[in-house]
Design a protein around this motif. Structure first.
Motif, PDB file in Angstrom:
ATOM      1  N   GLU A 643       0.097  -4.628   1.095  1.00 41.84           N
ATOM      2  CA  GLU A 643      -0.199  -4.167  -0.255  1.00 41.84           C
ATOM      3  C   GLU A 643       0.316  -2.738  -0.450  1.00 41.84           C
ATOM      4  O   GLU A 643       0.210  -1.907   0.452  1.00 41.84           O
ATOM      5  CB  GLU A 643      -1.713  -4.197  -0.468  1.00 41.84           C
ATOM      6  N   GLY A 644       0.926  -2.494  -1.608  1.00 43.67           N
ATOM      7  CA  GLY A 644       1.413  -1.152  -1.902  1.00 43.67           C
ATOM      8  C   GLY A 644       2.746  -1.155  -2.640  1.00 43.67           C
ATOM      9  O   GLY A 644       3.186  -2.184  -3.164  1.00 43.67           O
ATOM     10  N   ASP A 645       3.401   0.007  -2.680  1.00 49.15           N
ATOM     11  CA  ASP A 645       4.669   0.183  -3.412  1.00 49.15           C
ATOM     12  C   ASP A 645       5.847   0.109  -2.453  1.00 49.15           C
ATOM     13  O   ASP A 645       5.861   0.788  -1.416  1.00 49.15           O
ATOM     14  CB  ASP A 645       4.692   1.539  -4.128  1.00 49.15           C
ATOM     15  N   TYR A 646       6.838  -0.701  -2.836  1.00 47.31           N
ATOM     16  CA  TYR A 646       8.079  -0.856  -2.078  1.00 47.31           C
ATOM     17  C   TYR A 646       9.228  -0.325  -2.940  1.00 47.31           C
ATOM     18  O   TYR A 646       9.401  -0.774  -4.087  1.00 47.31           O
ATOM     19  CB  TYR A 646       8.353  -2.320  -1.748  1.00 47.31           C
ATOM     20  N   THR A 647       9.983   0.620  -2.415  1.00 45.89           N
ATOM     21  CA  THR A 647      11.118   1.188  -3.162  1.00 45.89           C
ATOM     22  C   THR A 647      12.425   0.691  -2.556  1.00 45.89           C
ATOM     23  O   THR A 647      12.619   0.742  -1.340  1.00 45.89           O
ATOM     24  CB  THR A 647      11.083   2.728  -3.129  1.00 45.89           C
ATOM     25  N   PHE A 648      13.315   0.209  -3.440  1.00 50.50           N
ATOM     26  CA  PHE A 648      14.610  -0.322  -3.031  1.00 50.50           C
ATOM     27  C   PHE A 648      15.718   0.433  -3.758  1.00 50.50           C
ATOM     28  O   PHE A 648      15.571   0.806  -4.930  1.00 50.50           O
ATOM     29  CB  PHE A 648      14.705  -1.817  -3.343  1.00 50.50           C
ATOM     30  N   ARG A 649      16.808   0.659  -3.043  1.00 50.34           N
ATOM     31  CA  ARG A 649      17.965   1.354  -3.628  1.00 50.34           C
ATOM     32  C   ARG A 649      19.129   0.373  -3.770  1.00 50.34           C
ATOM     33  O   ARG A 649      19.489  -0.337  -2.826  1.00 50.34           O
ATOM     34  CB  ARG A 649      18.400   2.523  -2.746  1.00 50.34           C
ATOM     35  N   TRP A 650      19.731   0.362  -4.967  1.00 44.21           N
ATOM     36  CA  TRP A 650      20.926  -0.430  -5.246  1.00 44.21           C
ATOM     37  C   TRP A 650      22.119   0.526  -5.304  1.00 44.21           C
ATOM     38  O   TRP A 650      22.143   1.459  -6.099  1.00 44.21           O
ATOM     39  CB  TRP A 650      20.775  -1.175  -6.569  1.00 44.21           C
ATOM     40  N   SER A 651      23.101   0.342  -4.406  1.00 49.13           N
ATOM     41  CA  SER A 651      24.280   1.220  -4.317  1.00 49.13           C
ATOM     42  C   SER A 651      25.521   0.435  -4.695  1.00 49.13           C
ATOM     43  O   SER A 651      25.713  -0.703  -4.235  1.00 49.13           O
ATOM     44  CB  SER A 651      24.445   1.775  -2.896  1.00 49.13           C
ATOM     45  N   ILE A 652      26.362   1.038  -5.517  1.00 53.14           N
ATOM     46  CA  ILE A 652      27.652   0.446  -5.884  1.00 53.14           C
ATOM     47  C   ILE A 652      28.748   1.388  -5.413  1.00 53.14           C
ATOM     48  O   ILE A 652      28.752   2.577  -5.743  1.00 53.14           O
ATOM     49  CB  ILE A 652      27.754   0.205  -7.400  1.00 53.14           C
ATOM     50  N   THR A 653      29.668   0.834  -4.630  1.00 59.75           N
ATOM     51  CA  THR A 653      30.780   1.614  -4.075  1.00 59.75           C
ATOM     52  C   THR A 653      32.072   1.192  -4.742  1.00 59.75           C
ATOM     53  O   THR A 653      32.426   0.007  -4.752  1.00 59.75           O
ATOM     54  CB  THR A 653      30.884   1.408  -2.553  1.00 59.75           C
ATOM     55  N   ASP A 661      20.855   3.855  -7.485  1.00 59.95           N
ATOM     56  CA  ASP A 661      19.683   3.848  -8.351  1.00 59.95           C
ATOM     57  C   ASP A 661      18.556   3.150  -7.593  1.00 59.95           C
ATOM     58  O   ASP A 661      18.807   2.296  -6.738  1.00 59.95           O
ATOM     59  CB  ASP A 661      19.972   3.123  -9.666  1.00 59.95           C
ATOM     60  N   GLU A 662      17.305   3.526  -7.885  1.00 56.92           N
ATOM     61  CA  GLU A 662      16.163   2.978  -7.161  1.00 56.92           C
ATOM     62  C   GLU A 662      15.165   2.339  -8.119  1.00 56.92           C
ATOM     63  O   GLU A 662      15.071   2.710  -9.295  1.00 56.92           O
ATOM     64  CB  GLU A 662      15.470   4.081  -6.350  1.00 56.92           C
ATOM     65  N   MET A 663      14.448   1.354  -7.609  1.00 59.80           N
ATOM     66  CA  MET A 663      13.362   0.721  -8.346  1.00 59.80           C
ATOM     67  C   MET A 663      12.212   0.458  -7.378  1.00 59.80           C
ATOM     68  O   MET A 663      12.391   0.469  -6.151  1.00 59.80           O
ATOM     69  CB  MET A 663      13.823  -0.573  -9.017  1.00 59.80           C
ATOM     70  N   THR A 664      11.024   0.216  -7.944  1.00 61.45           N
ATOM     71  CA  THR A 664       9.830   0.021  -7.115  1.00 61.45           C
ATOM     72  C   THR A 664       9.125  -1.273  -7.495  1.00 61.45           C
ATOM     73  O   THR A 664       8.962  -1.579  -8.694  1.00 61.45           O
ATOM     74  CB  THR A 664       8.869   1.210  -7.278  1.00 61.45           C
ATOM     75  N   ILE A 665       8.696  -2.039  -6.477  1.00 62.14           N
ATOM     76  CA  ILE A 665       7.849  -3.212  -6.662  1.00 62.14           C
ATOM     77  C   ILE A 665       6.453  -2.857  -6.151  1.00 62.14           C
ATOM     78  O   ILE A 665       6.295  -2.443  -4.992  1.00 62.14           O
ATOM     79  CB  ILE A 665       8.390  -4.434  -5.895  1.00 62.14           C
ATOM     80  N   SER A 666       5.463  -3.005  -7.015  1.00 57.32           N
ATOM     81  CA  SER A 666       4.073  -2.784  -6.622  1.00 57.32           C
ATOM     82  C   SER A 666       3.465  -4.136  -6.265  1.00 57.32           C
ATOM     83  O   SER A 666       3.437  -5.060  -7.085  1.00 57.32           O
ATOM     84  CB  SER A 666       3.286  -2.127  -7.754  1.00 57.32           C
ATOM     85  N   VAL A 667       2.982  -4.278  -5.039  1.00 53.34           N
ATOM     86  CA  VAL A 667       2.528  -5.565  -4.517  1.00 53.34           C
ATOM     87  C   VAL A 667       1.010  -5.561  -4.356  1.00 53.34           C
ATOM     88  O   VAL A 667       0.437  -4.656  -3.729  1.00 53.34           O
ATOM     89  CB  VAL A 667       3.210  -5.876  -3.164  1.00 53.34           C
ATOM     90  N   GLY A 668       0.364  -6.580  -4.940  1.00 52.89           N
ATOM     91  CA  GLY A 668      -1.046  -6.850  -4.693  1.00 52.89           C
ATOM     92  C   GLY A 668      -1.161  -8.158  -3.940  1.00 52.89           C
ATOM     93  O   GLY A 668      -0.445  -9.121  -4.236  1.00 52.89           O
ATOM     94  N   LEU A 669      -2.026  -8.229  -2.938  1.00 55.47           N
ATOM     95  CA  LEU A 669      -2.092  -9.414  -2.083  1.00 55.47           C
ATOM     96  C   LEU A 669      -2.870 -10.539  -2.757  1.00 55.47           C
ATOM     97  O   LEU A 669      -3.977 -10.347  -3.261  1.00 55.47           O
ATOM     98  CB  LEU A 669      -2.726  -9.056  -0.749  1.00 55.47           C
ATOM     99  N   CYS A 670      -2.283 -11.732  -2.717  1.00 55.14           N
ATOM    100  CA  CYS A 670      -2.850 -12.891  -3.394  1.00 55.14           C
ATOM    101  C   CYS A 670      -4.150 -13.365  -2.736  1.00 55.14           C
ATOM    102  O   CYS A 670      -5.056 -13.850  -3.393  1.00 55.14           O
ATOM    103  CB  CYS A 670      -1.830 -14.025  -3.394  1.00 55.14           C
ATOM    104  N   ASN A 671      -4.283 -13.220  -1.409  1.00 52.44           N
ATOM    105  CA  ASN A 671      -5.448 -13.755  -0.702  1.00 52.44           C
ATOM    106  C   ASN A 671      -6.624 -12.794  -0.700  1.00 52.44           C
ATOM    107  O   ASN A 671      -7.567 -12.948   0.046  1.00 52.44           O
ATOM    108  CB  ASN A 671      -5.071 -14.116   0.739  1.00 52.44           C
ATOM    109  N   ARG A 672      -6.522 -11.754  -1.537  1.00 54.85           N
ATOM    110  CA  ARG A 672      -7.566 -10.747  -1.561  1.00 54.85           C
ATOM    111  C   ARG A 672      -8.274 -10.809  -2.900  1.00 54.85           C
ATOM    112  O   ARG A 672      -7.748 -10.327  -3.886  1.00 54.85           O
ATOM    113  CB  ARG A 672      -6.938  -9.385  -1.390  1.00 54.85           C
TER     114      ARG A 672
END
Length: 688
Positions: A643-653, A661-672
């Motif tokens: 559970e928490g925030d995951y940040t991913f970077r998309w790079s174009i060369t 550029d970066e974006m964030t996915i905020s994850v909440g656990l389904c079994n909780r």
């Protein structure tokens, strides 16, 4: 997000329950406004992509203006209800932001893209030409206009040197405050100016926001030359066939200007008010001396066809005044011997014109250490008498070791002379040996030089690596080309001495509609330069060029070809410069998920000329996300087990350019699951 979920979110925040930033049941639909752009000009194309569950009927996206530079007018969005649309009227320098919105089955999603514009350049100018200022004053103030959002830089060059010799030089001029709109162009030596005092001043503006956006304009600064030329009192002259031009040099302290039609914009050209008149005082019977032209401190005469003494003076007149020189005595002694020749079928290795007129030579392979003398042919011109005297000597610049020597000169009194050169003790060394040959008729003389080149067989193929450069989408870019290391390290100080070979670049093909590439000529004039620049690349695609090692002038003998033959190497090849439009990266909007184990990322498409890559940047402790394909813009990501925030970077060369550029996915656990009890609510609510 509807009112029910807003309420649940507020409750969750109060009670410390995890509520994702967006639809807590997963990403319903998404839209990406495309990569941020930095443009030239005042127009741009916005490229959006979308995915997921759209609202019923697949409603169109909506583009709106989110932000513009202070004081800017609103730009025009040509097709606000399509994924791809043109925008125009980006007239002010700065950042314009556009939002694209999309209706989903559940709520609405949106994305923002920025376009950084340089600003329009309609007011840009280098200002009017400046003419009629006396060289004795020698100061001119230019009146350029630099538009907002741009910096300016002035350069300048001498008009005569460029028009007559194709040289870019700034002789005798200095520019003060050359990064302002109104610099001063001043002559260093105003009275005895050592160059024709006319110049082109170029104002180049560069966008503060995009250094690839440059524009140039030019103005002429033409000073009126000082008419008080300084001449010699006496000249002895031998005419040089076949040109047979008659001339003498001004004194070194004289002001210099040009009257040539070959430099029509020089300050001394008659069209701009300066005239030169020759008045004969005395001359031999049959003579008809006159003024022909002046350039580079040289006065050319006409009508000197009879041997003897000519006395005259010159008068120069223009808006500064009129000046008449003291009398000049010009002693014409006749003609030098005609130019001899080094070409003879019995000596096939010999070539005419090594580097300049009156030179020749030969290239020898596998000659190092050979102790045999070398004999070469020298022929007297058929129009000259056979009794011309040949004087031969050697140069003091020679390969390491002992010097060569003249063993014999045969054929004196005939038209065919054979000159035998003895090698140093121990044989010929690698390098170039230089022999002086002087022909004289007793009064006038003509000099020749012969070069014996002993090759080291150390040349390699002329090759240049292909290069990729990124392109902002408008304007033009430059490519730095690393030149072959054929002659980077001189073998020794004698090797190919006096030879002025250089690299020649030729454009073979370019993308449709592309401008002619511009070669940095000064960086190609030597075979020892390490790099050069090709500019004015203004279209995406492949440019193909040929590079070849050549003599400085096309009429020089095949010395380079023979040198490369000794090594079995090629002196030309082709290479490509790939110009690829730079793509700005857009990783898409942040979102939240719960009970969606494998969400999809939506980066913008890098296009065929670029490559993209997803990178995991940060996340909860112990997290280890895995991409289904980290090079796909729309990729699935697994392993979001914490559970928490995951940040991913998309790079174009693109070529040597990288955009992130970066974006964030905020994850909440389904079994909780958590049960929230609040007396203000009618019943318990279970949050998943």
């Amino acid at each position: 997000m509807n009112s029910f979920y807003k309420l649940i979110s507020i409750i969750g925040l109060i009670l410390g329950v995890f509520i994702p930033k967006h639809d807590s049941f997963g990403q319903n639909c998404s839209i990406n406004a495309g990569g941020n752009q930095v443009i030239c000009g005042t127009t741009a194309t916005l490229l959006a992509t979308r995915g997921g569950n759209l609202a019923t009927g697949n409603p169109s996206p909506i583009w709106t203006l989110e932000e513009k530079p202070l004081g800017a007018t609103d730009p025009l969005i040509s097709s606000p209800n399509t994924l791809n649309t043109d925008v125009s009227g980006l007239n002010s320098p700065g950042i314009y932001r556009f939002r694209v919105s999309q209706s989903c089955e559940s709520g609405t999603t949106s994305s923002i893209v920025s376009v950084t514009a340089p600003g329009e350049v309609s007011t840009f100018t280098a200002g009017p030409d400046i003419t009629g200022v006396s060289a004795l004053v020698g100061e001119a103030t230019l009146s350029g206009v630099i538009p907002p959002g741009y910096t300016g830089q002035w350069t300048y060059y001498n008009i005569f040197e460029f028009e007559f010799f194709s040289n870019i030089v700034t002789t005798n001029a200095v520019m003060v405050n050359d990064n302002t709109e109104t610099p001063n162009l001043n002559l260093l030596n105003k009275v005895n100016h050592p160059a024709d005092p006319a110049y082109i001043a170029i104002l180049t503006i560069t966008s503060i926001n995009n250094p690839n956006c440059t524009y140039s304009d030019r103005a002429t600064v033409r000073f009126v030359p000082n008419p008080e030329i300084v001449v010699p009192t006496s000249v002895n002259f031998c005419q040089t066939p076949p040109n047979n031009r008659i001339f003498f040099n001004l004194q070194s302290t004289s002001p210099i200007f040009s009257t040539l039609n070959g430099a029509p914009n020089a300050s001394g050209h008659p069209d701009f008010g300066t005239t030169v008149t020759l008045t004969p005082i005395s001359q031999p019977i049959g003579g008809n001396i006159g003024f022909l032209e002046m350039r580079s401190g040289v006065i050319f005469l006409s009508g000197v066809s009879v041997i003897g003494s000519y006395t005259f003076n010159l008068t120069v007149s223009n808006s500064i005044g009129s000046f008449t020189t003291p009398s000049i005595t010009f002693n014409f002694n006749g003609s030098e011997p005609q130019r001899g020749t080094f070409v003879n079928s019995n000596y096939p290795d010999q070539m005419q014109l090594y580097s300049f007129v009156g030179t020749g030579g030969a290239v020898y392979c596998n000659k190092e250490g050979d102790t045999n003398p070398i004999t070469f042919f020298f022929g007297i011109n058929p129009d000259d008498p056979e009794d011309l005297i040949t004087n031969v000597s050697v140069s003091n610049i020679f390969p390491p070791g002992q010097n060569h020597s003249i063993e014999s000169v045969s054929g004196q009194g005939t038209r065919e002379r054979l000159i035998t050169v003895a090698p140093p003790s121990g044989g010929w060394n690698i390098g170039t040996y230089k022999i002086f040959i002087e022909l004289t008729n007793g009064t006038c003389r003509r000099s020749h030089i012969y070069y014996i080149h002993i090759s080291d067989a150390g040349r390699s193929d002329i090759e240049v690596d292909d290069t990729t450069v990124c392109y902002p989408g408008s304007g033009s870019v430059s490519a730095t080309i690393m030149l072959p290391e054929v002659f980077i390290s001189a073998v020794n100080s004698s090797y190919f001495q006096d030879f002025s070979g250089h690299y020649q670049l030729t454009s073979i093909s370019r993308p449709p509609g592309a401008a002619n590439p511009i070669f940095q000529a000064n960086n190609l004039r030597s075979l020892t330069n390490v790099s050069t620049v090709i500019s004015n690349l203004n279209r995406e695609g492949e440019y193909v060029f040929r590079i070849r090692a050549v003599p400085y002038t096309g009429s020089v003998g095949d010395f380079l070809e023979k040198e490369f033959e000794c090594s079995g190497a090629s002196l030309e090849s082709t290479f490509s410069v790939f110009v690829s439009t730079q793509r700005g990266a857009n990783a898409g909007s942040d979102f939240g998920v719960s009970c969606v184990p494998n969400p999809r990322l939506l980066g913008n498409d890098p296009g065929p000329a670029s490559s993209g890559e997803w990178i995991f940047v940060t996340g909860p402790d112990g997290a280890s996300p895995v991409f289904s394909d980290q090079n796909l813009p729309n990729t699935e990501v697994t392993g979001l087990t914490e559970e928490g925030d995951y940040t991913f970077r998309w790079s174009i060369t693109t070529g040597d350019c990288v955009s992130n550029d970066e974006m964030t996915i905020s994850v909440g656990l389904c079994n909780r699951s958590r049960v929230i009890t609040n007396p203000m609510l009618p019943s318990k609510i279970r949050i998943l």
